[in-house]
Structure formats: C-alpha cells, structure tokens
Write a protein that holds these residues in place. Structure first.
Motif, PDB file in Angstrom:
ATOM      1  N   CYS A  38       4.979  -6.587  -2.506  1.00 36.75           N
ATOM      2  CA  CYS A  38       3.722  -5.840  -2.395  1.00 36.75           C
ATOM      3  C   CYS A  38       3.498  -4.899  -3.552  1.00 36.75           C
ATOM      4  O   CYS A  38       2.382  -4.497  -3.828  1.00 36.75           O
ATOM      5  N   CYS A  63       0.778   0.553  -0.061  1.00 35.04           N
ATOM      6  CA  CYS A  63      -0.269   0.304   0.920  1.00 35.04           C
ATOM      7  C   CYS A  63      -0.229   1.358   2.010  1.00 35.04           C
ATOM      8  O   CYS A  63       0.747   2.100   2.144  1.00 35.04           O
ATOM      9  N   ILE A  65       0.121   1.169   5.171  1.00 36.04           N
ATOM     10  CA  ILE A  65       1.167   1.039   6.188  1.00 36.04           C
ATOM     11  C   ILE A  65       2.492   1.603   5.664  1.00 36.04           C
ATOM     12  O   ILE A  65       3.198   2.331   6.361  1.00 36.04           O
ATOM     13  N   ARG A 124       3.418  -7.770   6.848  1.00 36.71           N
ATOM     14  CA  ARG A 124       3.439  -6.319   6.645  1.00 36.71           C
ATOM     15  C   ARG A 124       4.748  -5.661   7.071  1.00 36.71           C
ATOM     16  O   ARG A 124       4.886  -4.438   7.005  1.00 36.71           O
TER      17      ARG A 124
ATOM     18  N   HIS B 340      -5.460   0.193  -0.796  1.00 35.89           N
ATOM     19  CA  HIS B 340      -4.475  -0.685  -1.418  1.00 35.89           C
ATOM     20  C   HIS B 340      -4.865  -2.153  -1.170  1.00 35.89           C
ATOM     21  O   HIS B 340      -5.303  -2.498  -0.079  1.00 35.89           O
ATOM     22  N   HIS B 342      -3.242  -4.697  -0.437  1.00 41.42           N
ATOM     23  CA  HIS B 342      -2.616  -5.333   0.727  1.00 41.42           C
ATOM     24  C   HIS B 342      -3.327  -4.977   2.022  1.00 41.42           C
ATOM     25  O   HIS B 342      -3.451  -5.803   2.921  1.00 41.42           O
ATOM     26  N   ASP B 343      -3.757  -3.731   2.111  1.00 45.51           N
ATOM     27  CA  ASP B 343      -4.508  -3.340   3.301  1.00 45.51           C
ATOM     28  C   ASP B 343      -5.845  -4.084   3.324  1.00 45.51           C
ATOM     29  O   ASP B 343      -6.270  -4.576   4.372  1.00 45.51           O
ATOM     30  N   SER B 346      -5.237  -7.621   4.413  1.00 44.41           N
ATOM     31  CA  SER B 346      -4.926  -7.698   5.848  1.00 44.41           C
ATOM     32  C   SER B 346      -6.176  -7.521   6.695  1.00 44.41           C
ATOM     33  O   SER B 346      -6.375  -8.229   7.682  1.00 44.41           O
ATOM     34  N   ALA B 357      -3.578 -10.700  -2.636  1.00 48.32           N
ATOM     35  CA  ALA B 357      -3.377  -9.306  -3.026  1.00 48.32           C
ATOM     36  C   ALA B 357      -1.962  -9.160  -3.548  1.00 48.32           C
ATOM     37  O   ALA B 357      -1.032  -9.724  -2.997  1.00 48.32           O
ATOM     38  N   GLY B 358      -1.809  -8.422  -4.623  1.00 49.73           N
ATOM     39  CA  GLY B 358      -0.475  -8.205  -5.159  1.00 49.73           C
ATOM     40  C   GLY B 358      -0.479  -8.184  -6.656  1.00 49.73           C
ATOM     41  O   GLY B 358      -1.469  -7.800  -7.278  1.00 49.73           O
ATOM     42  N   HIS B 359       0.616  -8.630  -7.242  1.00 51.98           N
ATOM     43  CA  HIS B 359       0.703  -8.594  -8.711  1.00 51.98           C
ATOM     44  C   HIS B 359       0.466  -9.969  -9.315  1.00 51.98           C
ATOM     45  O   HIS B 359       0.500 -10.143 -10.520  1.00 51.98           O
ATOM     46  N   SER B 373      -1.247  -3.152  -8.374  1.00 55.25           N
ATOM     47  CA  SER B 373      -1.529  -4.295  -7.534  1.00 55.25           C
ATOM     48  C   SER B 373      -3.045  -4.482  -7.520  1.00 55.25           C
ATOM     49  O   SER B 373      -3.783  -3.503  -7.647  1.00 55.25           O
TER      50      SER B 373
END
Lengths: 149, 406
Positions: A38, A63, A65, A124, B340, B342-343, B346, B357-359, B373
């Motif tokens: 991540c 993130c 979380i 996650r 972010h 990743h959020d 999701s 999502a990411g690199h 990211s």
C-alpha cells in the motif's frame, strides 16, 4: 459493519482528528513500519518507565485505516506494561485475521475492537495491523528500535 | 465487422453484473473466443509438443508454432524464430538481462533506463549493474511526462551498452519516443530493449521500424490468458546468447558432463512449453485484429477524454502526466486531496467500480513525482461511456464518505 459505515463512524474521526500523532524527540524506542503493497509508512515513538509505556506517538503517512488504527492503538497501550501491550497486539492481529472472535478477548481492545470488520476486507488487513505489528516488533526486539533514534 | 457493443458481448465477465472494470492496464479481460481456443487445444490435440512422434503431439507442436508465427507477424518480426515464448514481460526482460546483459555489460559500462520504468524493466538492470560493476543512468521526463531529445542525447554515451525503455508508461500512459531513442542508442553502439507490455494491446507495433533489438510483451494485458508472454529478439543477437534456463526440450545433445543446445528459439524455452496459452495468445491477436487498432484507439480516446474532462471538474483531483488526453493510451493516474488512494479504491469497490491504487510497480516514479501512492483508471475498447459516467459519479462521492463535508 459496511465499509462506508466503518469509515463514517470509526475511521474518519481518528484519521482526520488524530490525538496521538507527532514525534517524541527523546523517545527510548523508535521504529519504522512499512506496508509495501500500500505504501503505508509510519514511525512509532515510545518512552518507557521501566517496563511501563509512559508515552507513545506516531507520524508518517498512509491510508485512513492504517492511520486510524495506529491512533487508536496508542490510546490502548498508554500506561500498560510491555507484556500487556504485546498481548493486546496478538489479540488485535488475531481479530483482524479472523482467528480470534470471542467477545471477551476482543473487549480488551476497547475502541480498537471497532475495526473487527476489517477481517472481512482482505485487501485492508495489512493496513489495519501495521501499527500493532510495528509496536510488537519494537517491544520484542528493542535492539532494532534503538538503532533508529 | 461488428460494433464495439457486439464485441463487448464476447466478454462474459463484463456482462455478469454491474461492475465497472477500469484496471485494464493491470490485466485485460478475455473474450469467449480466447477461452474457447485454449479449451479446444486441450480437448482436441493436447500432448507434449515438440517431442512426440504421434498425431496429437505433432498437432500440439503445429498449434504452438503457428502461435509463434502469429505473434511474429503481429509485431513485425522478420522471422518466427525471433519470438520466444515466456510467462510474461517480466520473464522476457529477465531473459535479456541474464543471457545478454550479464555477458555484455562490464565494469564501468552504463545501462540507461527511464525513471518511469515498471519494476520489471528496472530490477533486472539493477541486478546486472550491481553484479558487473556497471552504472544505471536514469532518463527523467519533463512535466508533461516527455523524455526529450536533450535528455536522452545527454545521457546515452559511448559508455552505454544497453538502453531499456518502456514503450508506454503504465503510470502516465505516455508513449515514449522509442524509435528516436533506439536510433541514438545504436549510433552510440548500445542495444535497445523495449518493454512493450503497455503498448502492444493498444497500438500497432513494428519492432523493426522501432529499431528494437529486444521487445517484451505480456499476453494477459491483451486479452490472452495469464502466464503467456513473449520476447522478440533480433536473430543475430539471440544466436550468440547463452540459454537463460536449462533442462528439457532446449538441448541438442547431452552427455554426463556437457550439452549442446537446440537452435533458437527452443534454446530459450526449457521445459514443457505453455502451448495451450500460446494458442490463447494467438486467438487474442486474431481477436484484436478483428476489432482493429483504429477502432480500439478511437474508443480509448473518447473514454479518456471524458474521464479527464470529468476529473477536471473536481477541484480536489490532481491528474499526472500530459494534459492532452491523446497522450494517455487509456491510462489516467490521479490523486484526491486528503484521501489516500487505497481508501478511494475501497470505497469505489463498494460501488462496484474497479480501479488500481498504489505505486503501480513504479516506486522510483512515485518518488520522482512526489506521490507515495496514486489511483489509476485505465480503459480498453470494451469499456463504455456509461461506465465512465458511473465512475465519475461514484468518485465525486468519495470525499463525503471520507468525512469531508456533506
């Protein structure tokens, strides 16, 4: 709990208004934790009084979380001794991996128990456990956590 | 010639629910024709290719070698033997690094890559540089994502032995000037390696016109099964190279202590080959041809334009790479202020929208653009304007979920 509800009711508060974010300049232990999939990247700081965690904080990025989870974690470990904190980390990680489900164990996590539903979100899991995993490493291998000071 | 909507009907997974699949740069979906071709191979002529002296094995060999010719024609190789089947681009590039790089790069030499490379076109060269005492030199793009002439002419020198460049960046979507870079690299005595993973699905490729000495591609990004890819290598170079992996099917004669190797391409295909998926790759190529690159590009441009126009209306979104939608090859990489990636991904997944999502396996590029990211939406010809509308609508609601205003 649904994902959006988890964000709205639990995660956002800690992510947007963290209480334990910051750096402890004279920390006894400092350890960086990275979640390579991540890009979550935190550094955990801790001051000890004998075996007791007197102060703790974190900084870094990641993130919501991961950030909310570590913020809640610091609340839970302040004033605990090393052994209790390591045990709590085991409980938290067990809960997130779906291995610990009994209410009594999970209640010990207090507010952090609210992240239990991350167990149903495999993508996650690593985010949620990053802070706890770093704390466990720090206390079990203090030699690693002293090099970074 | 069907319309794009007719082609979309061939993709069962896209018609199985209400998911919007915008992660095509990671892997494409596969049409029924490709899946059927693989199944049909196993149903009708499965045996170990290249070995057996009976009908099924000869049939399997023929299917496998026909697939090789199909790939050769598709990317403009001068002969089928210049195509080596691998698992994917990563394996293709490792083959070049081990079999060519390790032998031909020496202490003090330089290998030139771009800072945009996918890890698969970076780590093999890091390995060669470290082991042989060579230096890795990085080409850096300007703000629009472009590697300029000044940049590559200043960094490719007489010391350069290998230039390895991604044809299309998997983050910016920009098409690098590989032909011009190859020409300059050759003038300095270096060879040119092109990572074609992200270009081959979207544009007509001619390895000879580009001037590539090696060209790597992955089947799974262009409608074929996972686990089949290819490496094009110029015949003269392949002939001089040592094998990458050794073992069965790549030999000529073996004694207790020594062996001579088979002719190319078999020298580089040790072990039982993945004939079933090679047949799938050939079917994928036929499918892409039946759609046509003109239609593919037209649809990708239309969708990319809509995505970029939509994102421009959201003030908290930052798009990376060129401002010109025509220079994105269907890839739009972006970040959302305060959220972010990743959020974001999701939350979008909760709405059945799939983005990456990411690199993106390009960490040095993330460091270069100063983002830890990013999020990436990438389209293919089977995506629709309606899907873009859903994506933009759901994306515009993410910040509210993340606690920013109501």
């Amino acid at each position: 709990m649904e994902l959006k509800q988890l964000y709205r009711e639990i995660v956002n508060e800690h992510n947007l208004h963290p209480v334990n974010r910051g750096k402890i300049e004279d920390a006894d232990l400092v350890l960086r934790g990275v979640n390579p999939s991540c890009g979550d990247d935190i550094t955990l700081y801790m001051k000890l009084d004998g075996d007791v965690i007197k102060a703790a904080s974190y900084d870094g990025s990641g993130c919501a979380i991961s950030q909310a989870s570590v913020d809640m974690m610091v609340d839970q470990i302040l004033g605990k001794n090393k052994e209790e904190a390591i045990k709590l980390a085991g409980t938290f990680m067990g809960m997130i991996k779906g291995e610990i489900t009994d209410e009594e164990s999970i209640e010990a996590l207090d507010e952090a128990a609210a992240l239990q539903d991350v167990a149903h979100m495999p993508a996650r899991v690593k985010c949620a456990v990053l802070g706890w995993h770093t704390m466990q490493e720090m206390l079990e291998h203090p030699e690693k956590a002293q090099e970074n000071k | 010639m069907g319309s794009l909507q007719d082609f979309r009907k061939d993709f069962d997974i896209l018609n199985s629910g209400d998911y919007v699949y915008f992660d095509n740069a990671a892997t494409s979906q596969r049409p029924r024709q490709v899946l059927d071709a693989v199944t049909n191979f196993y149903k009708t002529t499965n045996a170990n290719p290249l070995r057996g002296l009976y009908d099924w094995s000869m049939g399997a060999t023929e299917a496998y070698e026909n697939a090789r010719s199909t790939v050769a024609d598709f990317i403009g190789a001068s002969r089928a033997e210049e195509i080596i089947f691998t698992r994917n681009t990563t394996e293709s590039l490792n083959l070049v690094a081990y079999s060519y790089g390790m032998e031909n790069v020496h202490e003090g030499d330089e290998i030139v890559v771009t800072v945009m490379e996918h890890h698969s076109n970076l780590l093999p060269w890091q390995m060669v540089a470290k082991k042989n005492g060579a230096k890795l030199v990085f080409l850096e793009p300007d703000e629009e994502g472009v590697i300029t002439k000044e940049e590559y002419e200043s960094k490719i020198t007489d010391k350069t032995k290998i230039v390895a460049v991604g044809h299309v960046s998997n983050v910016f979507g920009i098409t690098n000037p590989v032909k011009e870079i190859a020409e300059y690299a050759h003038s300095k005595g270096a060879i040119m390696v092109v990572d074609g993973a992200q270009s081959t699905p979207h544009m007509s490729v001619d390895v000879q016109a580009i001037g590539a000495d090696f060209f790597a591609l992955s089947g799974h990004k262009m409608l074929a099964p996972m686990g089949i890819g290819a490496l094009y290598g110029r015949y003269e170079l392949l002939e001089k190279m040592q094998p990458f992996l050794t073992g069965g099917e790549m030999i000529e004669y073996v004694t207790r202590t020594d062996a001579t190797y088979a002719e190319i391409p078999h020298k580089f295909e040790a072990g039982t080959v993945n004939a079933g998926d090679a047949v799938g790759l050939a079917a994928a190529i036929e499918y892409i041809k039946s759609v046509g690159f003109d239609k593919i590009e037209e649809q990708e441009l239309k969708l990319t334009k809509l995505i970029m126009e939509g994102l421009a209306k959201l003030p908290y979104i930052k798009v990376y790479g060129s401002k010109d939608y025509r220079k994105h090859c269907g890839i739009v990489t972006f970040t959302m202020e305060g959220v972010h990636p990743h959020d974001m991904s999701s939350v979008l997944n909760d709405d059945h929208v799939c983005i990456r999502a990411g690199h993106h396996c390009a960490q040095p590029l993330m460091q270069f653009i100063g983002a830890g990211s990013t999020a990436r939406a990438s389209v293919y010809f089977y995506n629709t304007e309606e899907e873009v509308a859903v994506f933009l609508d759901k994306l515009s609601k993410v910040r509210e979920v993340m606690g920013y205003g109501a």
